[in-house]
Scaffold this active site. Structure first.
Site, PDB file in Angstrom:
ATOM      1  N   GLU A 270       3.585  15.217   2.743  1.00  0.00           N
ATOM      2  CA  GLU A 270       3.325  16.114   1.625  1.00  0.00           C
ATOM      3  C   GLU A 270       4.566  16.341   0.768  1.00  0.00           C
ATOM      4  O   GLU A 270       4.470  16.408  -0.454  1.00  0.00           O
ATOM      5  CB  GLU A 270       2.780  17.452   2.133  1.00  0.00           C
ATOM      6  N   ARG A 274       4.196  15.115  -3.130  1.00  0.00           N
ATOM      7  CA  ARG A 274       4.152  16.206  -4.108  1.00  0.00           C
ATOM      8  C   ARG A 274       5.510  16.436  -4.763  1.00  0.00           C
ATOM      9  O   ARG A 274       5.632  16.402  -5.986  1.00  0.00           O
ATOM     10  CB  ARG A 274       3.673  17.500  -3.447  1.00  0.00           C
ATOM     11  N   ASP A 403      -6.534   6.675   4.309  1.00  0.00           N
ATOM     12  CA  ASP A 403      -6.789   6.383   2.905  1.00  0.00           C
ATOM     13  C   ASP A 403      -5.640   5.800   2.087  1.00  0.00           C
ATOM     14  O   ASP A 403      -5.677   4.662   1.630  1.00  0.00           O
ATOM     15  CB  ASP A 403      -7.348   7.616   2.211  1.00  0.00           C
ATOM     16  N   GLU A 537     -10.579  13.104  -5.800  1.00  0.00           N
ATOM     17  CA  GLU A 537     -10.825  11.676  -5.547  1.00  0.00           C
ATOM     18  C   GLU A 537     -11.995  11.095  -6.344  1.00  0.00           C
ATOM     19  O   GLU A 537     -11.946   9.931  -6.777  1.00  0.00           O
ATOM     20  CB  GLU A 537     -11.050  11.442  -4.053  1.00  0.00           C
ATOM     21  N   THR A 623      -0.188   8.820  -4.821  1.00  0.00           N
ATOM     22  CA  THR A 623      -1.427   9.392  -4.315  1.00  0.00           C
ATOM     23  C   THR A 623      -1.602  10.859  -4.682  1.00  0.00           C
ATOM     24  O   THR A 623      -2.630  11.449  -4.383  1.00  0.00           O
ATOM     25  CB  THR A 623      -1.517   9.196  -2.786  1.00  0.00           C
TER      26      THR A 623
END
Length: 640
Positions: A270, A274, A403, A537, A623
């Site tokens: 994360e 981010r 994913d 998504e 992502t």
């Protein structure tokens, strides 16, 4: 001994003390031990070199000190390995990545949704334990006054102006004439972004996320003490939407208040997608040095997580101490595919901007490990041991836990200007295995991607897996002619299935997961899967499908999402997720996720933009939807 020898005419001095024979021996033993201890201590004390000078010549003393120092170094490296494998601990109960659902780990992209320092946990680690690793133990500290690695490295400067000239399209596009309806819809999304930002700024600036119902901030424990996740996540969206005043507010906070000197437990994944992704994107879009310097500093704090026998990083790291461990919920202390497989884009750019190859070396080593390990049926399971480099269990998912690993394979190839043939081959092989073993069609004709558990299929698809329509479309654009149309059709079918998961709910928003069993198709069958937390998504796939096909239905589907968000998620002070998409009067979860500003609103905005706004010729999205540039050329500047 001379002192104990009997003198003529006198009894031995122990006898003079009235000691019997057995006592004499005990006394002598005690005395000899005492003398040995006293003299030995002179050489064993930590600061013993001063005493050695009393007994050794100067040259011998120097030699002894050198030998002692070398031995200490060796001992330290050895003890590092020992410490690294002997420190199991229980994980923090609340720490949870973005790949997990509330009942289990939420997206590793919950996704948690993780320069060489090598050590690792014991192979016998029990499930639920975490392993601590002292990141700096194996790195020799420079002597006082010695230059650091950064200081001794050859001068390096990234040529930002040359980079901007290499872009084939203006970042914000040229905005030629467009139809009024498309512009109006784009302006509506921009208004939603301003509304979300203004309320965050008013009630939660500096906190990680806004709680819009209670009008306060949320910090959480996923970012290791870092603050301002929403600020960093929103930077590039504010810039692209030309919200200039709001962008300057965010930039000022990063300059004045974004503190990296924290000491807490962070998700490697994360923090990377981010914070580092957001800072890198903001730098590439604006050229502001503060974003680059913060990204590089934070990147260095993540390096100790790679301190394992295989170089596969653990998922959790203390940003202050460098200690790292695996998630408590991860099987047998394993690392998660979607975490350690979702570092490549950002780490290559950290090396590009810093001139330091260590970041690129770390992620290229991950690829070597993955290429070496056997893949069951050509598939990549979600759990890998950072100690042995072997799979821990055979659970395969294109949704949470897996994913973004696949996403980063095709995007690594694109970001390299299509030179990274290894990444392309890995993507092609993985997609072939996925299509062969996981892609299914329901009785009602809906194409979906099931999960694989040791050869047994679980006929469910998570919201997180809905990114795959866009990914497959992106890869199809560059497939061979004989396969291109096939993959375009597959991408369209999967995107349609995800749209159906929205269309079949009462709110027209999709559930966290939907199933294809017991006569149910594209609907959640469990209460724990009925929620929607402002996820991106589905609209991400709409955006890619629009750009690659220009089929107007994708814009229409995106507009339906905008209307549903306005109706069911907009509250007085921001946007909130909802707990049940199958009721028209849903309960709100009181959380405006930072990725709503980074991803959901950005993808919706781009859906109603011309293709040259953040053109796919120039940019790939990480992502978290942070745009990173395609490496068209070498941007190292000459240093005078």
């Amino acid at each position: 001994m001379v002192l104990l020898r009997k003198l003529p005419g006198m009894p031995g001095w122990p006898a003079a003390l009235g000691l019997r024979l057995p006592q004499k021996f005990l006394f002598l033993l005690f005395l000899s031990g005492l003398l040995t201890l006293c003299f030995g201590a002179l050489f064993l004390l930590p600061d013993s070199s001063r005493f050695k000078r009393l007994f050794l010549p100067r040259r011998a003393t120097a030699s002894a000190s050198s030998s002692s120092s070398s031995s200490a170094s060796s001992s330290s490296a050895s003890s590092s390995s020992t410490r690294d494998t002997d420190l199991p601990r229980s994980p923090p109960a609340a720490a949870e990545p973005r790949h997990a659902s509330p009942a289990a780990p939420r997206r590793l992209r919950e996704k948690l949704r993780t320069a060489a320092r090598m050590a690792g946990p014991p192979a016998h680690t029990a499930p639920g334990s975490r392993q601590q690793v002292q990141g700096g133990e194996r790195r020799a500290e420079p002597a006082t006054g010695a230059p650091s690695a950064r200081e001794t490295r050859a001068p390096y400067r990234f040529d930002y102006e040359r980079f901007r000239r290499s872009l084939r399209h203006p970042v914000r596009g040229r905005r030629p004439g467009e139809d009024p309806e498309t512009r109006a819809r784009r302006m509506k999304v921009k208004e939603m972004m301003k509304f979300a930002w203004d309320n965050y700024k008013q009630y939660a600036l500096g906190k990680n996320e806004l709680r819009p119902l209670t009008k306060n901030g949320h910090i959480g424990n996923m970012f290791g003490g870092l603050r301002g996740a929403t600020v960093v996540d929103a930077l590039d969206t504010l810039y692209i939407m030309e919200l200039e005043e709001e962008f300057q507010e965010a930039k000022k906070w990063v300059e004045k208040s974004f503190d990296l000197n924290v000491n807490g437990e962070a998700s490697l994944f994360e923090v990377n997608i981010r914070y580092i992704g957001g800072l890198l994107a903001a730098y590439y879009l604006t050229g502001e040095e503060v974003f680059k310097s913060k990204a590089l500093e934070l990147g260095e704090k993540l390096l100790p997580a790679f301190n394992t026998p295989t170089g596969i990083p653990r998922g959790v790291i203390n940003l202050g101490s460098g200690m790292s461990w695996s998630w408590g919920w991860a099987s047998a202390g394993s690392s998660i595919l979607a975490e350690f497989g979702t570092l490549h884009l950002e780490f290559l750019h950290l090396s590009e901007l810093s001139g330091n190859p260590v970041f690129a070396e770390k992620v290229m080593n991950i690829r070597k490990v993955l290429n070496r390990v056997e893949k069951p049926q050509g598939l990549y399971p979600n759990f890998l041991s950072p100690v042995t480099g072997n799979w821990v269990q055979h659970h395969v998912s294109i949704g949470g836990l897996g994913d973004s690993f696949y996403e980063y394979l095709i995007k690594s190839w694109l970001m390299s200007d299509k030179k990274d043939s290894e990444a392309k081959k890995m993507y092609d092989d993985a997609l072939e295995a996925i299509e062969k073993h996981l892609v299914k069609k329901s009785a009602g004709g809906l194409t979906y991607i099931a999960e694989w558990r040791g050869g047994i299929l679980d006929h469910k698809m998570g919201h997180l897996a809905c990114f795959s329509g866009g990914m497959i479309a992106l890869g199809a654009e560059h497939a061979g002619e004989e396969r291109k149309q096939h993959y375009v059709d597959l991408a369209a079918e999967i995107t349609n299935t995800c749209h159906e998961s929205y269309a079949r709910s009462d709110t027209k928003l999709g559930p966290e997961a939907f199933r294809f069993d017991a006569g149910t198709e594209a609907m959640a069958t469990r209460l724990s899967e009925r929620y929607y937390i402002l996820r991106p998504e589905v609209v991400e796939s709409y955006m890619y499908m629009w750009r690659l096909t220009h089929d107007p239905k994708y814009r229409q589907w995106g507009w339906e999402v905008v209307k549903a968000l306005e109706k069911h998620c907009r509250v007085e002070a921001g946007f909130s997720g909802i707990r049940d998409v199958y009721t028209t009067t849903p309960t709100h979860d009181n959380m405006q996720q930072s990725f709503f500003l980074a991803e959901t609103l950005k993808y919706l905005y781009l859906l109603f933009c011309e293709d040259d706004v953040l053109s796919l010729d120039d940019w790939v999205f990480n992502t978290e939807a942070h745009p990173l540039p395609v490496n068209h050329t070498n941007f190292k500047a000459s240093v005078q």
